[in-house]
Design a protein around this motif. Structure first.
Motif, short mmCIF file in Angstrom:
data_model
loop_
_atom_site.label_atom_id
_atom_site.label_comp_id
_atom_site.label_asym_id
_atom_site.label_seq_id
_atom_site.Cartn_x
_atom_site.Cartn_y
_atom_site.Cartn_z
N VAL A 18 0.76 -1.18 -0.04
CA VAL A 18 0.12 0.14 -0.15
C VAL A 18 0.80 1.11 -0.08
N LEU A 19 0.76 2.02 -1.10
CA LEU A 19 1.48 3.34 -1.16
C LEU A 19 0.53 4.64 -0.79
N CYS A 20 0.85 5.51 0.04
CA CYS A 20 0.26 6.60 0.13
C CYS A 20 0.64 7.83 -0.16
N ILE A 21 0.19 8.58 -1.00
CA ILE A 21 0.70 9.87 -1.59
C ILE A 21 0.06 10.94 -0.70
N VAL A 22 0.71 11.91 -0.34
CA VAL A 22 0.16 13.10 0.42
C VAL A 22 0.74 14.29 -0.12
N GLY A 23 0.45 15.40 0.23
CA GLY A 23 0.78 16.76 -0.52
C GLY A 23 -0.12 17.71 -0.62
N PRO A 24 0.10 18.98 -0.86
CA PRO A 24 -0.70 19.94 -0.92
C PRO A 24 -1.77 20.10 -2.28
N SER A 25 -2.71 20.79 -2.37
CA SER A 25 -3.39 20.91 -3.58
C SER A 25 -2.63 21.41 -4.71
N GLY A 26 -2.84 20.89 -5.71
CA GLY A 26 -2.11 21.34 -6.99
C GLY A 26 -0.58 20.71 -7.06
N SER A 27 -0.22 19.79 -6.16
CA SER A 27 1.11 19.18 -6.34
C SER A 27 0.97 18.12 -7.19
N GLY A 28 0.07 17.59 -7.82
CA GLY A 28 0.27 16.59 -8.96
C GLY A 28 -0.21 15.10 -8.43
N LYS A 29 -0.74 15.00 -7.32
CA LYS A 29 -0.98 13.55 -6.67
C LYS A 29 -2.17 12.94 -7.63
N SER A 30 -3.25 13.74 -7.94
CA SER A 30 -4.31 12.94 -8.72
C SER A 30 -3.99 12.79 -9.88
N THR A 31 -3.30 13.78 -10.69
CA THR A 31 -2.84 13.73 -11.98
C THR A 31 -2.00 12.57 -12.05
N PHE A 32 -1.11 12.07 -10.97
CA PHE A 32 -0.27 11.05 -11.29
C PHE A 32 -1.07 9.66 -11.19
N PRO A 51 6.25 5.17 6.81
CA PRO A 51 5.21 6.23 7.26
C PRO A 51 5.68 6.71 8.60
N ASP A 52 6.09 5.85 9.58
CA ASP A 52 6.40 6.42 10.70
C ASP A 52 7.69 7.25 10.49
N GLU A 53 8.46 6.70 10.01
CA GLU A 53 9.89 7.78 9.54
C GLU A 53 9.62 8.94 9.15
N LEU A 54 8.79 8.87 8.02
CA LEU A 54 8.43 10.17 7.16
C LEU A 54 7.71 11.12 8.31
N LEU A 55 6.77 10.56 8.83
CA LEU A 55 5.83 11.46 9.56
C LEU A 55 6.42 11.92 10.94
N THR A 56 7.46 11.09 11.46
CA THR A 56 7.89 11.71 12.76
C THR A 56 9.26 12.42 12.54
N ASN A 57 9.98 12.10 11.45
CA ASN A 57 11.39 12.72 11.18
C ASN A 57 11.57 13.04 9.86
N PRO A 58 10.83 13.97 9.24
CA PRO A 58 10.85 14.26 7.72
C PRO A 58 12.27 14.92 7.74
N GLN A 59 12.98 14.88 6.48
CA GLN A 59 14.29 15.40 6.25
C GLN A 59 14.18 16.56 5.41
N HIS A 60 13.16 16.67 4.87
CA HIS A 60 13.25 18.08 3.77
C HIS A 60 12.22 18.98 4.51
N ALA A 97 7.45 21.69 6.76
CA ALA A 97 6.43 22.74 6.77
C ALA A 97 4.83 22.35 6.36
N PHE A 98 4.74 21.31 5.73
CA PHE A 98 3.37 20.70 5.17
C PHE A 98 2.79 20.01 6.49
N LEU A 99 3.64 18.95 7.02
CA LEU A 99 3.33 18.24 8.03
C LEU A 99 2.96 18.89 9.47
N SER A 100 3.59 19.80 9.54
CA SER A 100 3.62 20.90 10.52
C SER A 100 2.03 21.33 10.97
N LYS A 101 1.44 21.38 9.56
CA LYS A 101 0.04 22.01 9.61
C LYS A 101 -1.06 21.12 9.75
#
Length: 253
Positions: free
Chosen positions: A32-46, A233-242, A247-251
């Motif tokens: 299972v792959l989950c894709i997250v990101g702001p509106s207009g980032s290309g998720k649905s198009t992909f 998921p756990d690593e990216l959500l708790t310790n994002p590198q970028h 900034a996105f996850l903080s909101k």
């Protein structure tokens, strides 16, 4: 093992607007792959490019080892006839934000339509399978109800059953809970969790971080048409590198 989905530097433009700018990723069968990101980032198009509802402008997209929408001869891509492309798409189920059910048909009739019309399944077998699928998503008692008689969460679960009726090897979900009232989200996510537990390969565009953390094998953060960061998921959500991911996850978290 052949990846169920392999994107190789996929680009998609709408006129001068570059929506996808070289997206590369892989999903193994049963993941299972989950894709997250702001509106207009290309998720649905992909997501729509995966099953060739949108044509890519560059790069290649494979599903189960087969290039979607094209044949390759002598290193060159040739677009498939629409009928051949539709045949490829048969093996991919897709659930949209809005349910797109036939309003004049019952839940069961919505589920059995494609297997009868496309796969030429007998009505008896289609009905048996349709009732089983409605039971699987917790709606066996709603088989004879029309969409207007169902809540949004129930309609979305019918849409999931309808997609499953074609026996897909891959399921795509485009923000399947975003149009639902908050109290109805859980029932749709529960149906999706059951699918994941059963080994269905899934690509899910979502803003439900709890679902992503619990169910996803891999999480991708997209922004401005590129994969900014990906990982467990756990690593990216708790310790994002970028910084953009932070900034996105903080909101959200």
């Amino acid at each position: 093992m052949t990846p169920m989905v392999k994107a190789d530097r996929v680009c998609k433009n709408f006129g001068a607007l570059k929506v996808l700018k070289g997206v590369s990723l892989e999903i193994e069968p049963g993941q299972v792959l989950c894709i997250v990101g702001p509106s207009g980032s290309g998720k649905s198009t992909f997501l729509r490019c995966i099953n060739h509802l949108e044509q890519v402008n560059a790069g290649r997209l494979y599903v189960d080892g087969e290039i979607m929408g094209y044949s390759e001869r002598h290193g060159k891509l040739h677009e498939l006839h629409p009928r051949a492309a539709a045949k490829q798409r048969r093996d991919i189920g897709m659930v949209f934000q809005h349910f797109n059910l036939f309003p004049h048909r019952t839940a069961l009739a919505n589920v059995i339509e494609a297997p009868i019309q496309v796969k030429r399944l007998s009505r008896k077998k289609a009905v048996e399978r349709g009732r089983t699928l409605l039971e699987q998503v917790g709606l066996s008692e709603k088989a004879d109800a029309y969409p207007a008689q169902l809540s949004g969460g129930q309609q979305q679960r019918v849409a999931i059953a309808r997609a499953l009726a074609m026996d897909p090897k891959l399921m795509l979900f485009d923000e399947p809970t975003s149009a639902l009232d908050p109290e109805l989200v859980g029932e749709v996510l529960a149906a999706m969790k059951d699918l994941a537990a059963g080994g269905m390969t899934m690509v899910v565009v979502t803003h439900e971080m709890g679902f992503a953390r619990e169910v996803a094998d891999h999480l991708v953060f997209m922004d401005a048409g590129v994969v900014v960061e990906s990982g467990k998921p756990d690593e990216l959500l708790t310790n994002p590198q970028h910084e953009r991911t932070k900034a996105f996850l903080s909101k959200l978290l």
